[in-house]
Enzyme design. Structure first.
Site, PDB file in Angstrom:
ATOM      1  N   GLN B 234       0.841  -1.192   0.000  1.00 13.10           N
ATOM      2  CA  GLN B 234       0.000   0.000   0.000  1.00 13.10           C
ATOM      3  C   GLN B 234       0.876   1.241   0.000  1.00 13.10           C
ATOM      4  OE1 GLN B 234      -2.186  -0.558   3.642  1.00 13.10           O
ATOM      5  NE2 GLN B 234      -0.327  -1.005   4.782  1.00 13.10           N
ATOM      6  N   HIS B 264     -10.782   4.140  18.920  1.00 14.43           N
ATOM      7  CA  HIS B 264     -10.124   2.970  19.500  1.00 14.43           C
ATOM      8  C   HIS B 264     -10.695   2.581  20.869  1.00 14.43           C
ATOM      9  CE1 HIS B 264      -7.209   3.992  16.269  1.00 14.43           C
ATOM     10  NE2 HIS B 264      -7.306   2.682  16.124  1.00 14.43           N
ATOM     11  N   ASP B 288      -1.190   0.147  13.370  1.00 14.89           N
ATOM     12  CA  ASP B 288      -0.785   1.418  13.984  1.00 14.89           C
ATOM     13  C   ASP B 288      -0.594   1.294  15.494  1.00 14.89           C
ATOM     14  OD1 ASP B 288      -3.407   1.313  14.932  1.00 14.89           O
ATOM     15  OD2 ASP B 288      -4.175   2.608  13.352  1.00 14.89           O
ATOM     16  N   ASP B 308      -0.675  -8.030  11.164  1.00 14.46           N
ATOM     17  CA  ASP B 308      -0.850  -7.010  10.127  1.00 14.46           C
ATOM     18  C   ASP B 308      -0.013  -7.405   8.927  1.00 14.46           C
ATOM     19  OD1 ASP B 308      -1.844  -3.805  10.066  1.00 14.46           O
ATOM     20  OD2 ASP B 308      -0.313  -4.373   8.619  1.00 14.46           O
ATOM     21  N   ASP B 342      -0.892 -12.329   6.138  1.00 18.40           N
ATOM     22  CA  ASP B 342      -2.237 -12.158   5.615  1.00 18.40           C
ATOM     23  C   ASP B 342      -3.192 -12.853   6.603  1.00 18.40           C
ATOM     24  OD1 ASP B 342      -4.152 -11.383   3.833  1.00 18.40           O
ATOM     25  OD2 ASP B 342      -3.188 -12.292   2.099  1.00 18.40           O
ATOM     26  N   ALA B 343      -4.180 -12.131   7.123  1.00 19.57           N
ATOM     27  CA  ALA B 343      -4.930 -12.614   8.283  1.00 19.57           C
ATOM     28  C   ALA B 343      -5.661 -13.942   8.052  1.00 19.57           C
ATOM     29  CB  ALA B 343      -5.926 -11.544   8.721  1.00 19.57           C
ATOM     30  N   ASP B 360      -9.871  -5.138  12.749  1.00 25.35           N
ATOM     31  CA  ASP B 360      -9.764  -3.741  12.330  1.00 25.35           C
ATOM     32  C   ASP B 360      -9.171  -3.660  10.928  1.00 25.35           C
ATOM     33  OD1 ASP B 360      -9.903  -1.019  12.477  1.00 25.35           O
ATOM     34  OD2 ASP B 360      -8.197  -0.766  13.819  1.00 25.35           O
TER      35      ASP B 360
END
Lengths: 502, 498
Positions: B234, B264, B288, B308, B342-343, B360
């Site tokens: 990205q 959050h 993040d 992530d 990759d989840a 998220d």
């Protein structure tokens, strides 16, 4: 989407850059024509050193042969062998695998079976695809399923829609209505033999003629129907029996958005069946002669001669005359030459518009497009992929196409494939690192006009002696349900015949 | 002598055309619709030139001095026109007014030039020759400028500097006119000094043109860009304006440091506080570290696994000096384990079970991301929850994308989970939606951790109340083989943004 100025300029400048194509490796794989030629030339073959007495031999471990073995095994019958000429079982459901993904070499999906298709449901239940009456989502083709490249852009779905006129839409609707009427007759079933009525008049004309007769003249509809015939039957709509053409559209009542598919296509089913049937399966065991010996049959391979009470011949029917002296006539069985290729994609070609689908087709291409082997991945991104490219050579006589297919080198076909893909992906040559090509001179039977109602086909299909035929070509088209049905039916006949020998 | 005179004509004609082209180009760059912009700019400019020509009849005395003054004015206004327009677009409000005011001012001044010059020269040439020569060089200048502009000026100098360069040419013409027509000038020295001043101003402009462009562009993109990187996955962009840091992933806003605590806190506490003694927590997405910061407020939590996809993202938020204060160094906390994967495939091979999971992910903008919002995914995740475990899922806005939101709720329901939809107001995003889901019934927490800025125990029930304009609508569940969610999302957000 409107490109912004910067990206437009970027693309324009990249367009001027001198490009270097990737070196592309590969070659022909799974070449079987030498074995085939040996068979047709009748040898020479080594005499088998060993003789084995066995109740039943199944010849050919394609889908039909494996279905027969699956059924026998489920019925508790264990005294048989399953002989396969190739090193790998599966027939047109063979598969391959590399460091990126498994991929198909032929059949690559199963339409979601409707509630009445009990036999194929039973198989899929055995394999865990159908659980408590529900399809496991992971085996259903993920969104987006299909797209078509038409007028310079991709559209959703394969039925041409971009720039379709009111007339096209009207004809799509009318065509759909006609197919519903046909469906309601109950004459179009899977397996086809279960139908209450024989293929009658519809089998006497071609699908293209039927469209004309019904005043369907939309070029989009004509393309779509022709594509369906080429894709499923390896024949143009002008060479396909209208009964078979209608069958494609009228036989299914799916209860779920599908199809069922796997990275290696129907190879997923084949490899599971092969594993389960491992104790019966003999690969690289080419049968070169089948001959009667009294009430029994002698089945000769170069390693073993089997003396069996019953033989299920689940190899393509056209091979019979090369193996047996008193084979039934099979001259009406016509087969289409096919080429499949697996392309290693190092990076996806850049494109705009809708996302890549599982099945990607180009309008008015002579080929059938490509299927993305990594589509069923659960990951959100794949940089490298394998595309399986399909090409049924339907333009012109089968014999001429077969000669072209087998008489030209890898480089010729590699270039032909890349040229076809470059129409939709101009930079494809910078994305591909390997192209393996599999050529099949007799990939699948064609439901030519009159074949389904031919005496010759019916005679072979109804044989009920020590030699039973079981290939899907007896149904006139090569789909997994037909292969399974023929295999299971032959297995049942064999069991009945063998009676007390269990 | 006459050669120099006609060279002047050639040059001022070129300058005049350049200003017109710059105004037209800038207007189409900044406002779009180039056909409209160019037509109206050219029309106004020619009309203004007509006004200038007409006005020239009122000038009677001291023509040379007037001519020099006009040249200097054209040089100043035209030379700085591009910079003024850029800055005006970035900082001002009446850009169109400024644009046309400038175009008309330049047009009037340029319209004065040629009539005045012809009257100055009328005694030196036959009228017939004068008209022929002046107009010939006028048109030649226009040709030269129109070729030079797209081929050399714009690509090599850019719009700001091109305008200034031609402003300098106007000033040079003014300066040498004071020498050519010295005998007709009362006070040439004053005009020469003025010319030099204009030249100096434009020269400075040339030197600082870059800073002007950068300043303008920074303002067009709202805030100062403090970080921009294209990773394998990205484009990560961080902007800062005063004390507000914003994160954009592939140009989608992820948070604004001014109000992210609202997001959050709402994402984590209604769920985690309802699982007393929770020990193992899973965070999917959220590289993040802001959700992790909230999770670490629970002393019972022994381990947080953060999954992530993008290692650059977690590295940035573990180390960047402007960002670690935001997440309180949560990613460096010994209780936190970072997995870059990759989840969905990761979860397939993961065997551990968790008391609480935070989901998220980026919004389902495409079919790839849409897989992370399917019945299959939620079923898989549910298998990794402990008996009383809960998951909290970010679910876009129930106000802007109502059907999308309720589709996610329906999907979780179809996955066999008990669902508890809730929402919170986050100024940077607007009204935002979440779904809590689990196998066991949900009992709202009795207490929240100390030091929260947004959530209160008393206010919690409000989050679960949906006013009429966000109330449930029927939606299909999102499934791998039929991703309705991506279509809903595309439809609803495109209605808002187009």
């Amino acid at each position: 989407m409107k490109p912004d100025r910067r990206s437009f300029l970027g693309v324009a400048l990249v367009g001027l850059w001198p490009k270097t194509d990737r070196p592309i490796s590969g070659g022909f794989v799974n070449e079987s024509d030498r074995a085939g030629h040996r068979l047709r030339g009748r040898g020479p073959f080594a005499a088998p050193p060993q003789r084995v007495r066995i109740p039943l031999v199944v010849v050919g471990a394609g889908m039909a042969g494996m279905a027969a073995a699956w059924h026998l095994d489920k019925r508790g019958f264990r005294d048989f062998v399953l002989l396969e000429m190739e090193a790998q079982p599966g027939g047109v459901s063979r598969w391959g695998e590399n460091d990126i993904s498994a991929y198909p070499w032929g059949a690559h999906y199963v339409p979601v079976p409707g509630p009445k298709s009990l036999l194929i449901r039973e198989l899929l239940e055995d394999l865990g695809v159908l659980v408590n009456g529900k399809w496991d989502d992971r085996h259903l083709c993920f969104s987006p399923q299909e797209r078509l490249f038409l007028h310079g852009r991709w559209q959703d779905g394969i039925e041409p829609n971009l720039a379709a006129t009111a007339r096209d839409h009207e004809q799509y609707r009318r065509f759909e209505r006609r197919m519903q009427e046909f469906r309601a007759t109950g004459a179009f079933t899977i397996p086809m033999e279960r139908a209450e009525k024989e293929p009658g008049l519809l089998d006497r004309i071609s699908m293209a003629d039927w469209l004309r007769r019904e005043s369907f003249d939309s070029p989009y509809l004509a393309w779509y129907v022709n594509y369906a015939c080429r894709d499923d039957y390896g024949a143009a709509s002008s060479a396909t029996s209208a009964w078979a053409g209608v069958h494609y559209f009228a036989a299914r009542e799916p209860d779920e958005k599908g199809p069922l598919t796997w990275p290696e296509g129907n190879g997923w089913i084949a490899r599971r069946l092969a594993k389960r049937l491992g104790c019966y399966l003999r690969t690289a065991a080419m049968v070169y002669r089948i001959a009667p010996e009294g009430a029994r049959m002698r089945v000769a391979t170069e390693a073993v001669e089997y003396v069996a009470d019953c033989v299920i011949f689940a190899a393509p029917t056209f091979l019979a005359p090369y193996l047996m002296e008193s084979a039934p006539p099979v001259s009406h069985f016509e087969y289409s030459p096919w080429l499949t290729a697996n392309l290693v994609i190092e990076r996806p070609p850049r494109e705009s518009g809708i996302e890549q689908a599982w099945d990607n087709v180009t309008y008015e291409s002579p080929t059938l497009g490509y299927v993305v082997a990594t589509h069923q991945s659960l990951g959100t991104r794949q940089d490298r992929s394998v595309w399986t490219f399909y090409w049924a050579l339907t333009d012109g006589p089968a014999a001429r196409n077969r000669k072209l297919l087998l008489g030209t080198d890898w480089h010729y076909w590699k270039e032909a494939i890349l040229d076809d893909l470059a129409r939709v992906h101009p930079e494809i040559r910078q994305c591909v690192s390997r192209i393996d090509i599999m050529r099949m001179g007799h990939a699948m039977v064609r439901p030519t006009v009159g074949f389904l109602s031919s005496e010759e086909r019916l005679r072979v299909a109804r044989l009920n002696g020590p030699l039973l035929f079981a290939h899907s070509d007896l149904s006139g088209f090569s789909i997994i349900e037909e292969a399974q049905y023929r295999g299971v039916t032959a297995a049942d006949r064999a069991l009945k015949r063998l009676g007390g020998s269990r | 002598m006459s050669a120099v005179l006609f060279l002047s004509v050639f040059l001022i004609a070129a300058c005049g055309l350049i200003y017109e082209l710059i105004a037209g180009t800038l207007a189409s760059y900044l406002l779009g619709d180039s056909v409209l912009q160019f037509s109206t700019i050219i029309g106004s400019y020619l009309f203004a030139m007509g006004i200038g020509s007409w006005l020239s009849r009122f000038l009677n005395r001291g023509l040379v001095a007037r001519f020099v003054a006009i040249e200097l004015m054209v040089g100043m206004v035209g030379g700085f026109s591009s910079a003024l327009l850029f800055l005006g677009f970035a900082y001002g409000h009446g850009f169109r007014f400024e644009l046309y005011a400038l175009v008309i001012a330049i047009g009037i001044l340029v319209g004065l030039e040629i009539p005045l010059l012809m009257r100055i020269l009328k005694d030196r040439f036959q009228f017939r020759d004068l008209v022929a020569h002046v107009l010939t060089f006028d048109y030649l200048g226009a040709l030269g400028a129109s070729l030079l502009f797209p081929l050399i000026l714009v690509p090599k100098l850019g719009l700001v500097r091109s305008a200034m360069l031609f402003g300098i040419i106007n000033a040079v013409v003014a300066l040498w006119s004071t020498y050519l027509f010295a005998e007709q000038l009362a006070r040439p020295a004053t005009l020469r000094a003025a010319s030099i001043a204009v030249l100096a101003a434009l020269g400075c402009g040339m030197v600082f043109a870059n800073q002007i462009t950068v300043a303008a562009e920074n303002n067009i993109y709202a805030d100062e860009v403090i970080f921009a990187r294209d990773t394998h996955y990205q484009r990560i962009v961080l902007t800062k304006w005063k004390d507000d840091i914003r994160l954009f992933l592939s140009s989608h806003l992820q948070f604004s440091s001014r109000d992210e605590y609202r997001y959050h806190e709402a994402l984590v506490h209604p769920g985690l506080a309802a699982v007393p003694g929770a020990r193992r927590v899973l965070v999917l997405g959220g590289g993040d570290g802001l959700a992790v910061r909230e999770i670490l407020k629970y002393p019972s939590v022994q381990s947080v696994t953060l999954v992530d996809l993008d290692p650059e993202m977690t590295r940035l938020f573990s180390t960047h000096p402007l960002l670690t204060p935001l997440n309180g160094g949560s990613l460096k906390n010994p209780r936190v384990k970072i997995v870059n994967a990759d989840a969905f495939p990761w979860l397939e091979q993961e065997t551990g079970s968790y008391d609480f999971a935070v989901v998220d992910f980026p919004d389902p903008t495409n079919y790839s991301l849409g897989k992370l919002y399917t019945t299959t995914f939620y079923r898989l995740l549910a298998r990794h929850l402990t008996v009383r475990g809960l998951m909290a899922v970010q679910s876009t806005s129930p106000l802007f994308a109502r059907k999308t939101y309720w589709c996610i709720v329906e999907t979780l329901k179809q996955a066999g989970l008990e669902v508890h939809p809730y929402h919170a107001y986050v100024p940077a995003f607007g009204e935002w939606g979440f779904v809590m889901a689990g196998m066991a019934p949900y009992h709202p927490p009795a207490a929240l951790p100390q030091g929260l800025r947004f959530l209160t125990i008393r206010g919690l029930p409000e989050l679960f109340d949906f006013p009429g304009d966000m109330a449930p609508v029927t939606a299909e569940p999102n499934r791998l083989n039929d991703q309705v969610l991506v279509r809903y999302y595309d439809q609803e957000w495109s209605e808002i943004t187009h």
